[in-house]
Write a protein that holds these residues in place. Structure first.
Motif, PDB file in Angstrom:
ATOM      1  N   GLN A   1      36.954  29.673  43.397  1.00 57.72           N
ATOM      2  CA  GLN A   1      37.649  28.387  43.355  1.00 57.72           C
ATOM      3  C   GLN A   1      36.826  27.321  44.062  1.00 57.72           C
TER       4      GLN A   1
ATOM      5  N   GLU B   1      36.795  29.795  38.086  1.00 57.74           N
ATOM      6  CA  GLU B   1      37.889  30.398  37.319  1.00 57.74           C
ATOM      7  C   GLU B   1      37.415  31.465  36.335  1.00 57.74           C
ATOM      8  N   LYS B   2      36.227  32.027  36.565  1.00 58.69           N
ATOM      9  CA  LYS B   2      35.761  33.156  35.754  1.00 58.69           C
ATOM     10  C   LYS B   2      35.744  34.407  36.632  1.00 58.69           C
ATOM     11  N   PRO B   3      36.178  35.556  36.126  1.00 57.83           N
ATOM     12  CA  PRO B   3      36.046  36.778  36.919  1.00 57.83           C
ATOM     13  C   PRO B   3      34.563  37.100  37.141  1.00 57.83           C
TER      14      PRO B   3
ATOM     15  N   ASN C   1      37.169  41.510  39.375  1.00 60.12           N
ATOM     16  CA  ASN C   1      38.218  40.593  38.922  1.00 60.12           C
ATOM     17  C   ASN C   1      38.401  39.375  39.838  1.00 60.12           C
ATOM     18  N   THR C   2      37.556  39.252  40.867  1.00 56.66           N
ATOM     19  CA  THR C   2      37.632  38.112  41.776  1.00 56.66           C
ATOM     20  C   THR C   2      37.229  36.834  41.051  1.00 56.66           C
ATOM     21  N   ARG C   3      37.972  35.764  41.283  1.00 57.29           N
ATOM     22  CA  ARG C   3      37.663  34.467  40.683  1.00 57.29           C
ATOM     23  C   ARG C   3      37.318  33.460  41.782  1.00 57.29           C
TER      24      ARG C   3
END
Length: 449
Positions: free
Chosen positions: A200, A164-166, A196-198
């Motif tokens: 999961q 959940e971090k870019p 900006n990809t996170r």
């Protein structure tokens, strides 16, 4: 490119599907009429029924392509047919030929028969298995530029600090700059990484790293890597036999399990250091008696996806650290990887990678394909006419579905950032979705004249 494929088995049919989807002009020659009919029923390629080693059949295939062919690929399950097909092709004016040859004793002198390139998918797959076993926990471990850069992959675990971090915040997790996330495979879709990809839980993440930082990269994905000391191999296949030989040569303890007494006896005779057990490899009692644990790797290498999946699931339930399955069906990979199977291997994918380097334009050193994605990682030299020469990465108009994951310059590895400049002669590793490969070729090699 105009390509003839001789043999429509598992490797040939996969190559036909992949190359035709890539926009190549493909004709398949297959001796078995039922196999040829099955291929025609599921894909839009011209199939000629006949012996691909004969000049008459090859002349028909060449004529169907307008009397000019760039490449012949012979991948039947018979070495002699493959070699003769290349010989006939060379006689008929086809300059580039590739043959699948399993018997190493036959390989010397093949160049004189017109075989320009020899591939052995089982040997290549066994090499990949050895890399995975040596550092269990990873689902991919590919070397580029003679090992100066590595592409590693794994299923992200709940303990990963990336969650959940870019990705642009990665430098705050560590001052190191020797790793770069290049892609995320999620629910069957491939996402080329952006700032900006996170990430999961359950994502299949592919990351480019310097060799010294492989274990650090694994920790970022929540993976605890361990060097396996024992490999348990199942499957009555040539791949299993080749893997046993290579694992034994690397001085790993090897246990082989098969219900076939004849095959067990043969494996034991050929590999004196391996332990051969004649029993059902999918039965919990069989694996239970081995006391599987953190230093073990289970390699399920039969020709049957369902059997391999079952053996892996049983072994994971009994505590094995690393379970690897040979899987043919990509849907099985998407369903099972990370859910009882830590990594999947496929000889036909290895064959595709070996052959695609001769299809791509420019000086291409290697191509890697993936079991759960149609993307490619292409290792190529930047040509002198490349429009990217002299530009910073941030100024190059790369398609959104591609990314430069690594550069080797003067034998030194570089993990590129936005201000990294491209120079002529750079060896780069580009990760790209198939629809953008032509654009990538034009950018780094120059447009086709």
């Amino acid at each position: 490119m105009k390509i003839i494929i001789v043999g429509a088995g598992a490797v040939g049919s996969y190559l036909a599907e992949r190359l035709s989807a890539d926009g190549q002009d493909v004709v398949v020659v297959e001796a078995n009429p039922h196999t040829a009919e099955a291929l025609n029923s599921r894909m839009d390629v011209l199939t000629i029924t006949g012996n691909g080693a004969g000049q008459g059949v090859l002349k028909e295939a060449i004529g169907a392509m307008g009397d000019s062919v760039d490449l012949l690929i012979a991948v039947t399950d018979q070495d002699g047919v493959n070699a003769l097909a290349c010989h006939s092709a060379t006689t008929l004016g086809i300059n580039q030929t590739v043959a699948r040859i399993s018997d190493s004793a036959l390989r010397s002198g093949l160049h004189n028969m017109g075989v320009k390139v020899v591939i052995d998918p089982d040997e290549a797959t066994a090499d990949e298995l050895l890399r995975l076993v040596r550092l269990s926990g990873l689902s991919e471990h590919w070397e580029f530029a003679d090992g100066r850069l590595l592409l590693v992959g794994a299923i992200v675990q709940p303990s990963s600090p990336l969650l959940e971090k870019p990705l642009r915040d990665l430098p705050t997790l560590s001052k190191r700059r020797d790793f770069l996330v290049v892609a995320i495979i999620r629910d069957g879709d491939t996402l080329v990484a952006r700032g900006n990809t996170r990430v999961q839980v359950g994502d299949h993440v592919l990351m480019m790293v310097a060799p010294r930082d492989v274990q650090f990269a694994a920790k970022l994905l929540g993976i605890k890597t361990r060097i396996a000391t024992r490999a348990v191999v199942t499957g009555d296949s040539r791949l299993a036999r080749v893997a046993i030989r290579k694992l034994s040569e690397a001085w790993l303890s090897v246990t082989y399990i098969s219900a076939d007494r004849v095959i067990c006896r043969k494996v034991a005779e050929d590999n004196p250091r391996a332990l051969a057990i004649c029993d059902d490899p999918a039965h919990p009692n069989t694996l239970g008696r081995l006391d599987l644990g953190e230093r073990d790797a289970l390699l399920a290498l039969s020709e049957d996806d369902a059997n391999n999946a079952l053996v892996c699931l049983v072994s994971k339930a009994l505590g094995v650290q690393m379970a690897v399955a040979r899987l043919h069906n990509q849907h099985h990979v998407e369903l099972l990887e990370g859910r009882g199977i830590d990594a999947a291997v496929s000889p036909r994918l290895l064959a595709a990678g070996s052959i695609l380097r001769y299809v791509r334009r420019g000086v291409v050193h290697s191509v890697v394909t993936f079991s759960d994605s149609d993307a490619e990682a292409i290792e190529l030299d930047v040509g002198p006419e490349s429009p990217a020469v002299g530009l910073r990465m941030m100024d190059i108009d790369l398609p959104t579905g591609s990314m430069v994951g690594g550069i080797v310059r003067n034998m030194s590895p570089i993990l590129p950032r936005g201000d990294t400049m491209i120079k002529p002669g750079d060896r780069i590793i580009v990760f790209s979705l198939p629809e953008h490969i032509t654009t990538v070729e034009n950018l780094f090699h120059g447009e086709e004249k």
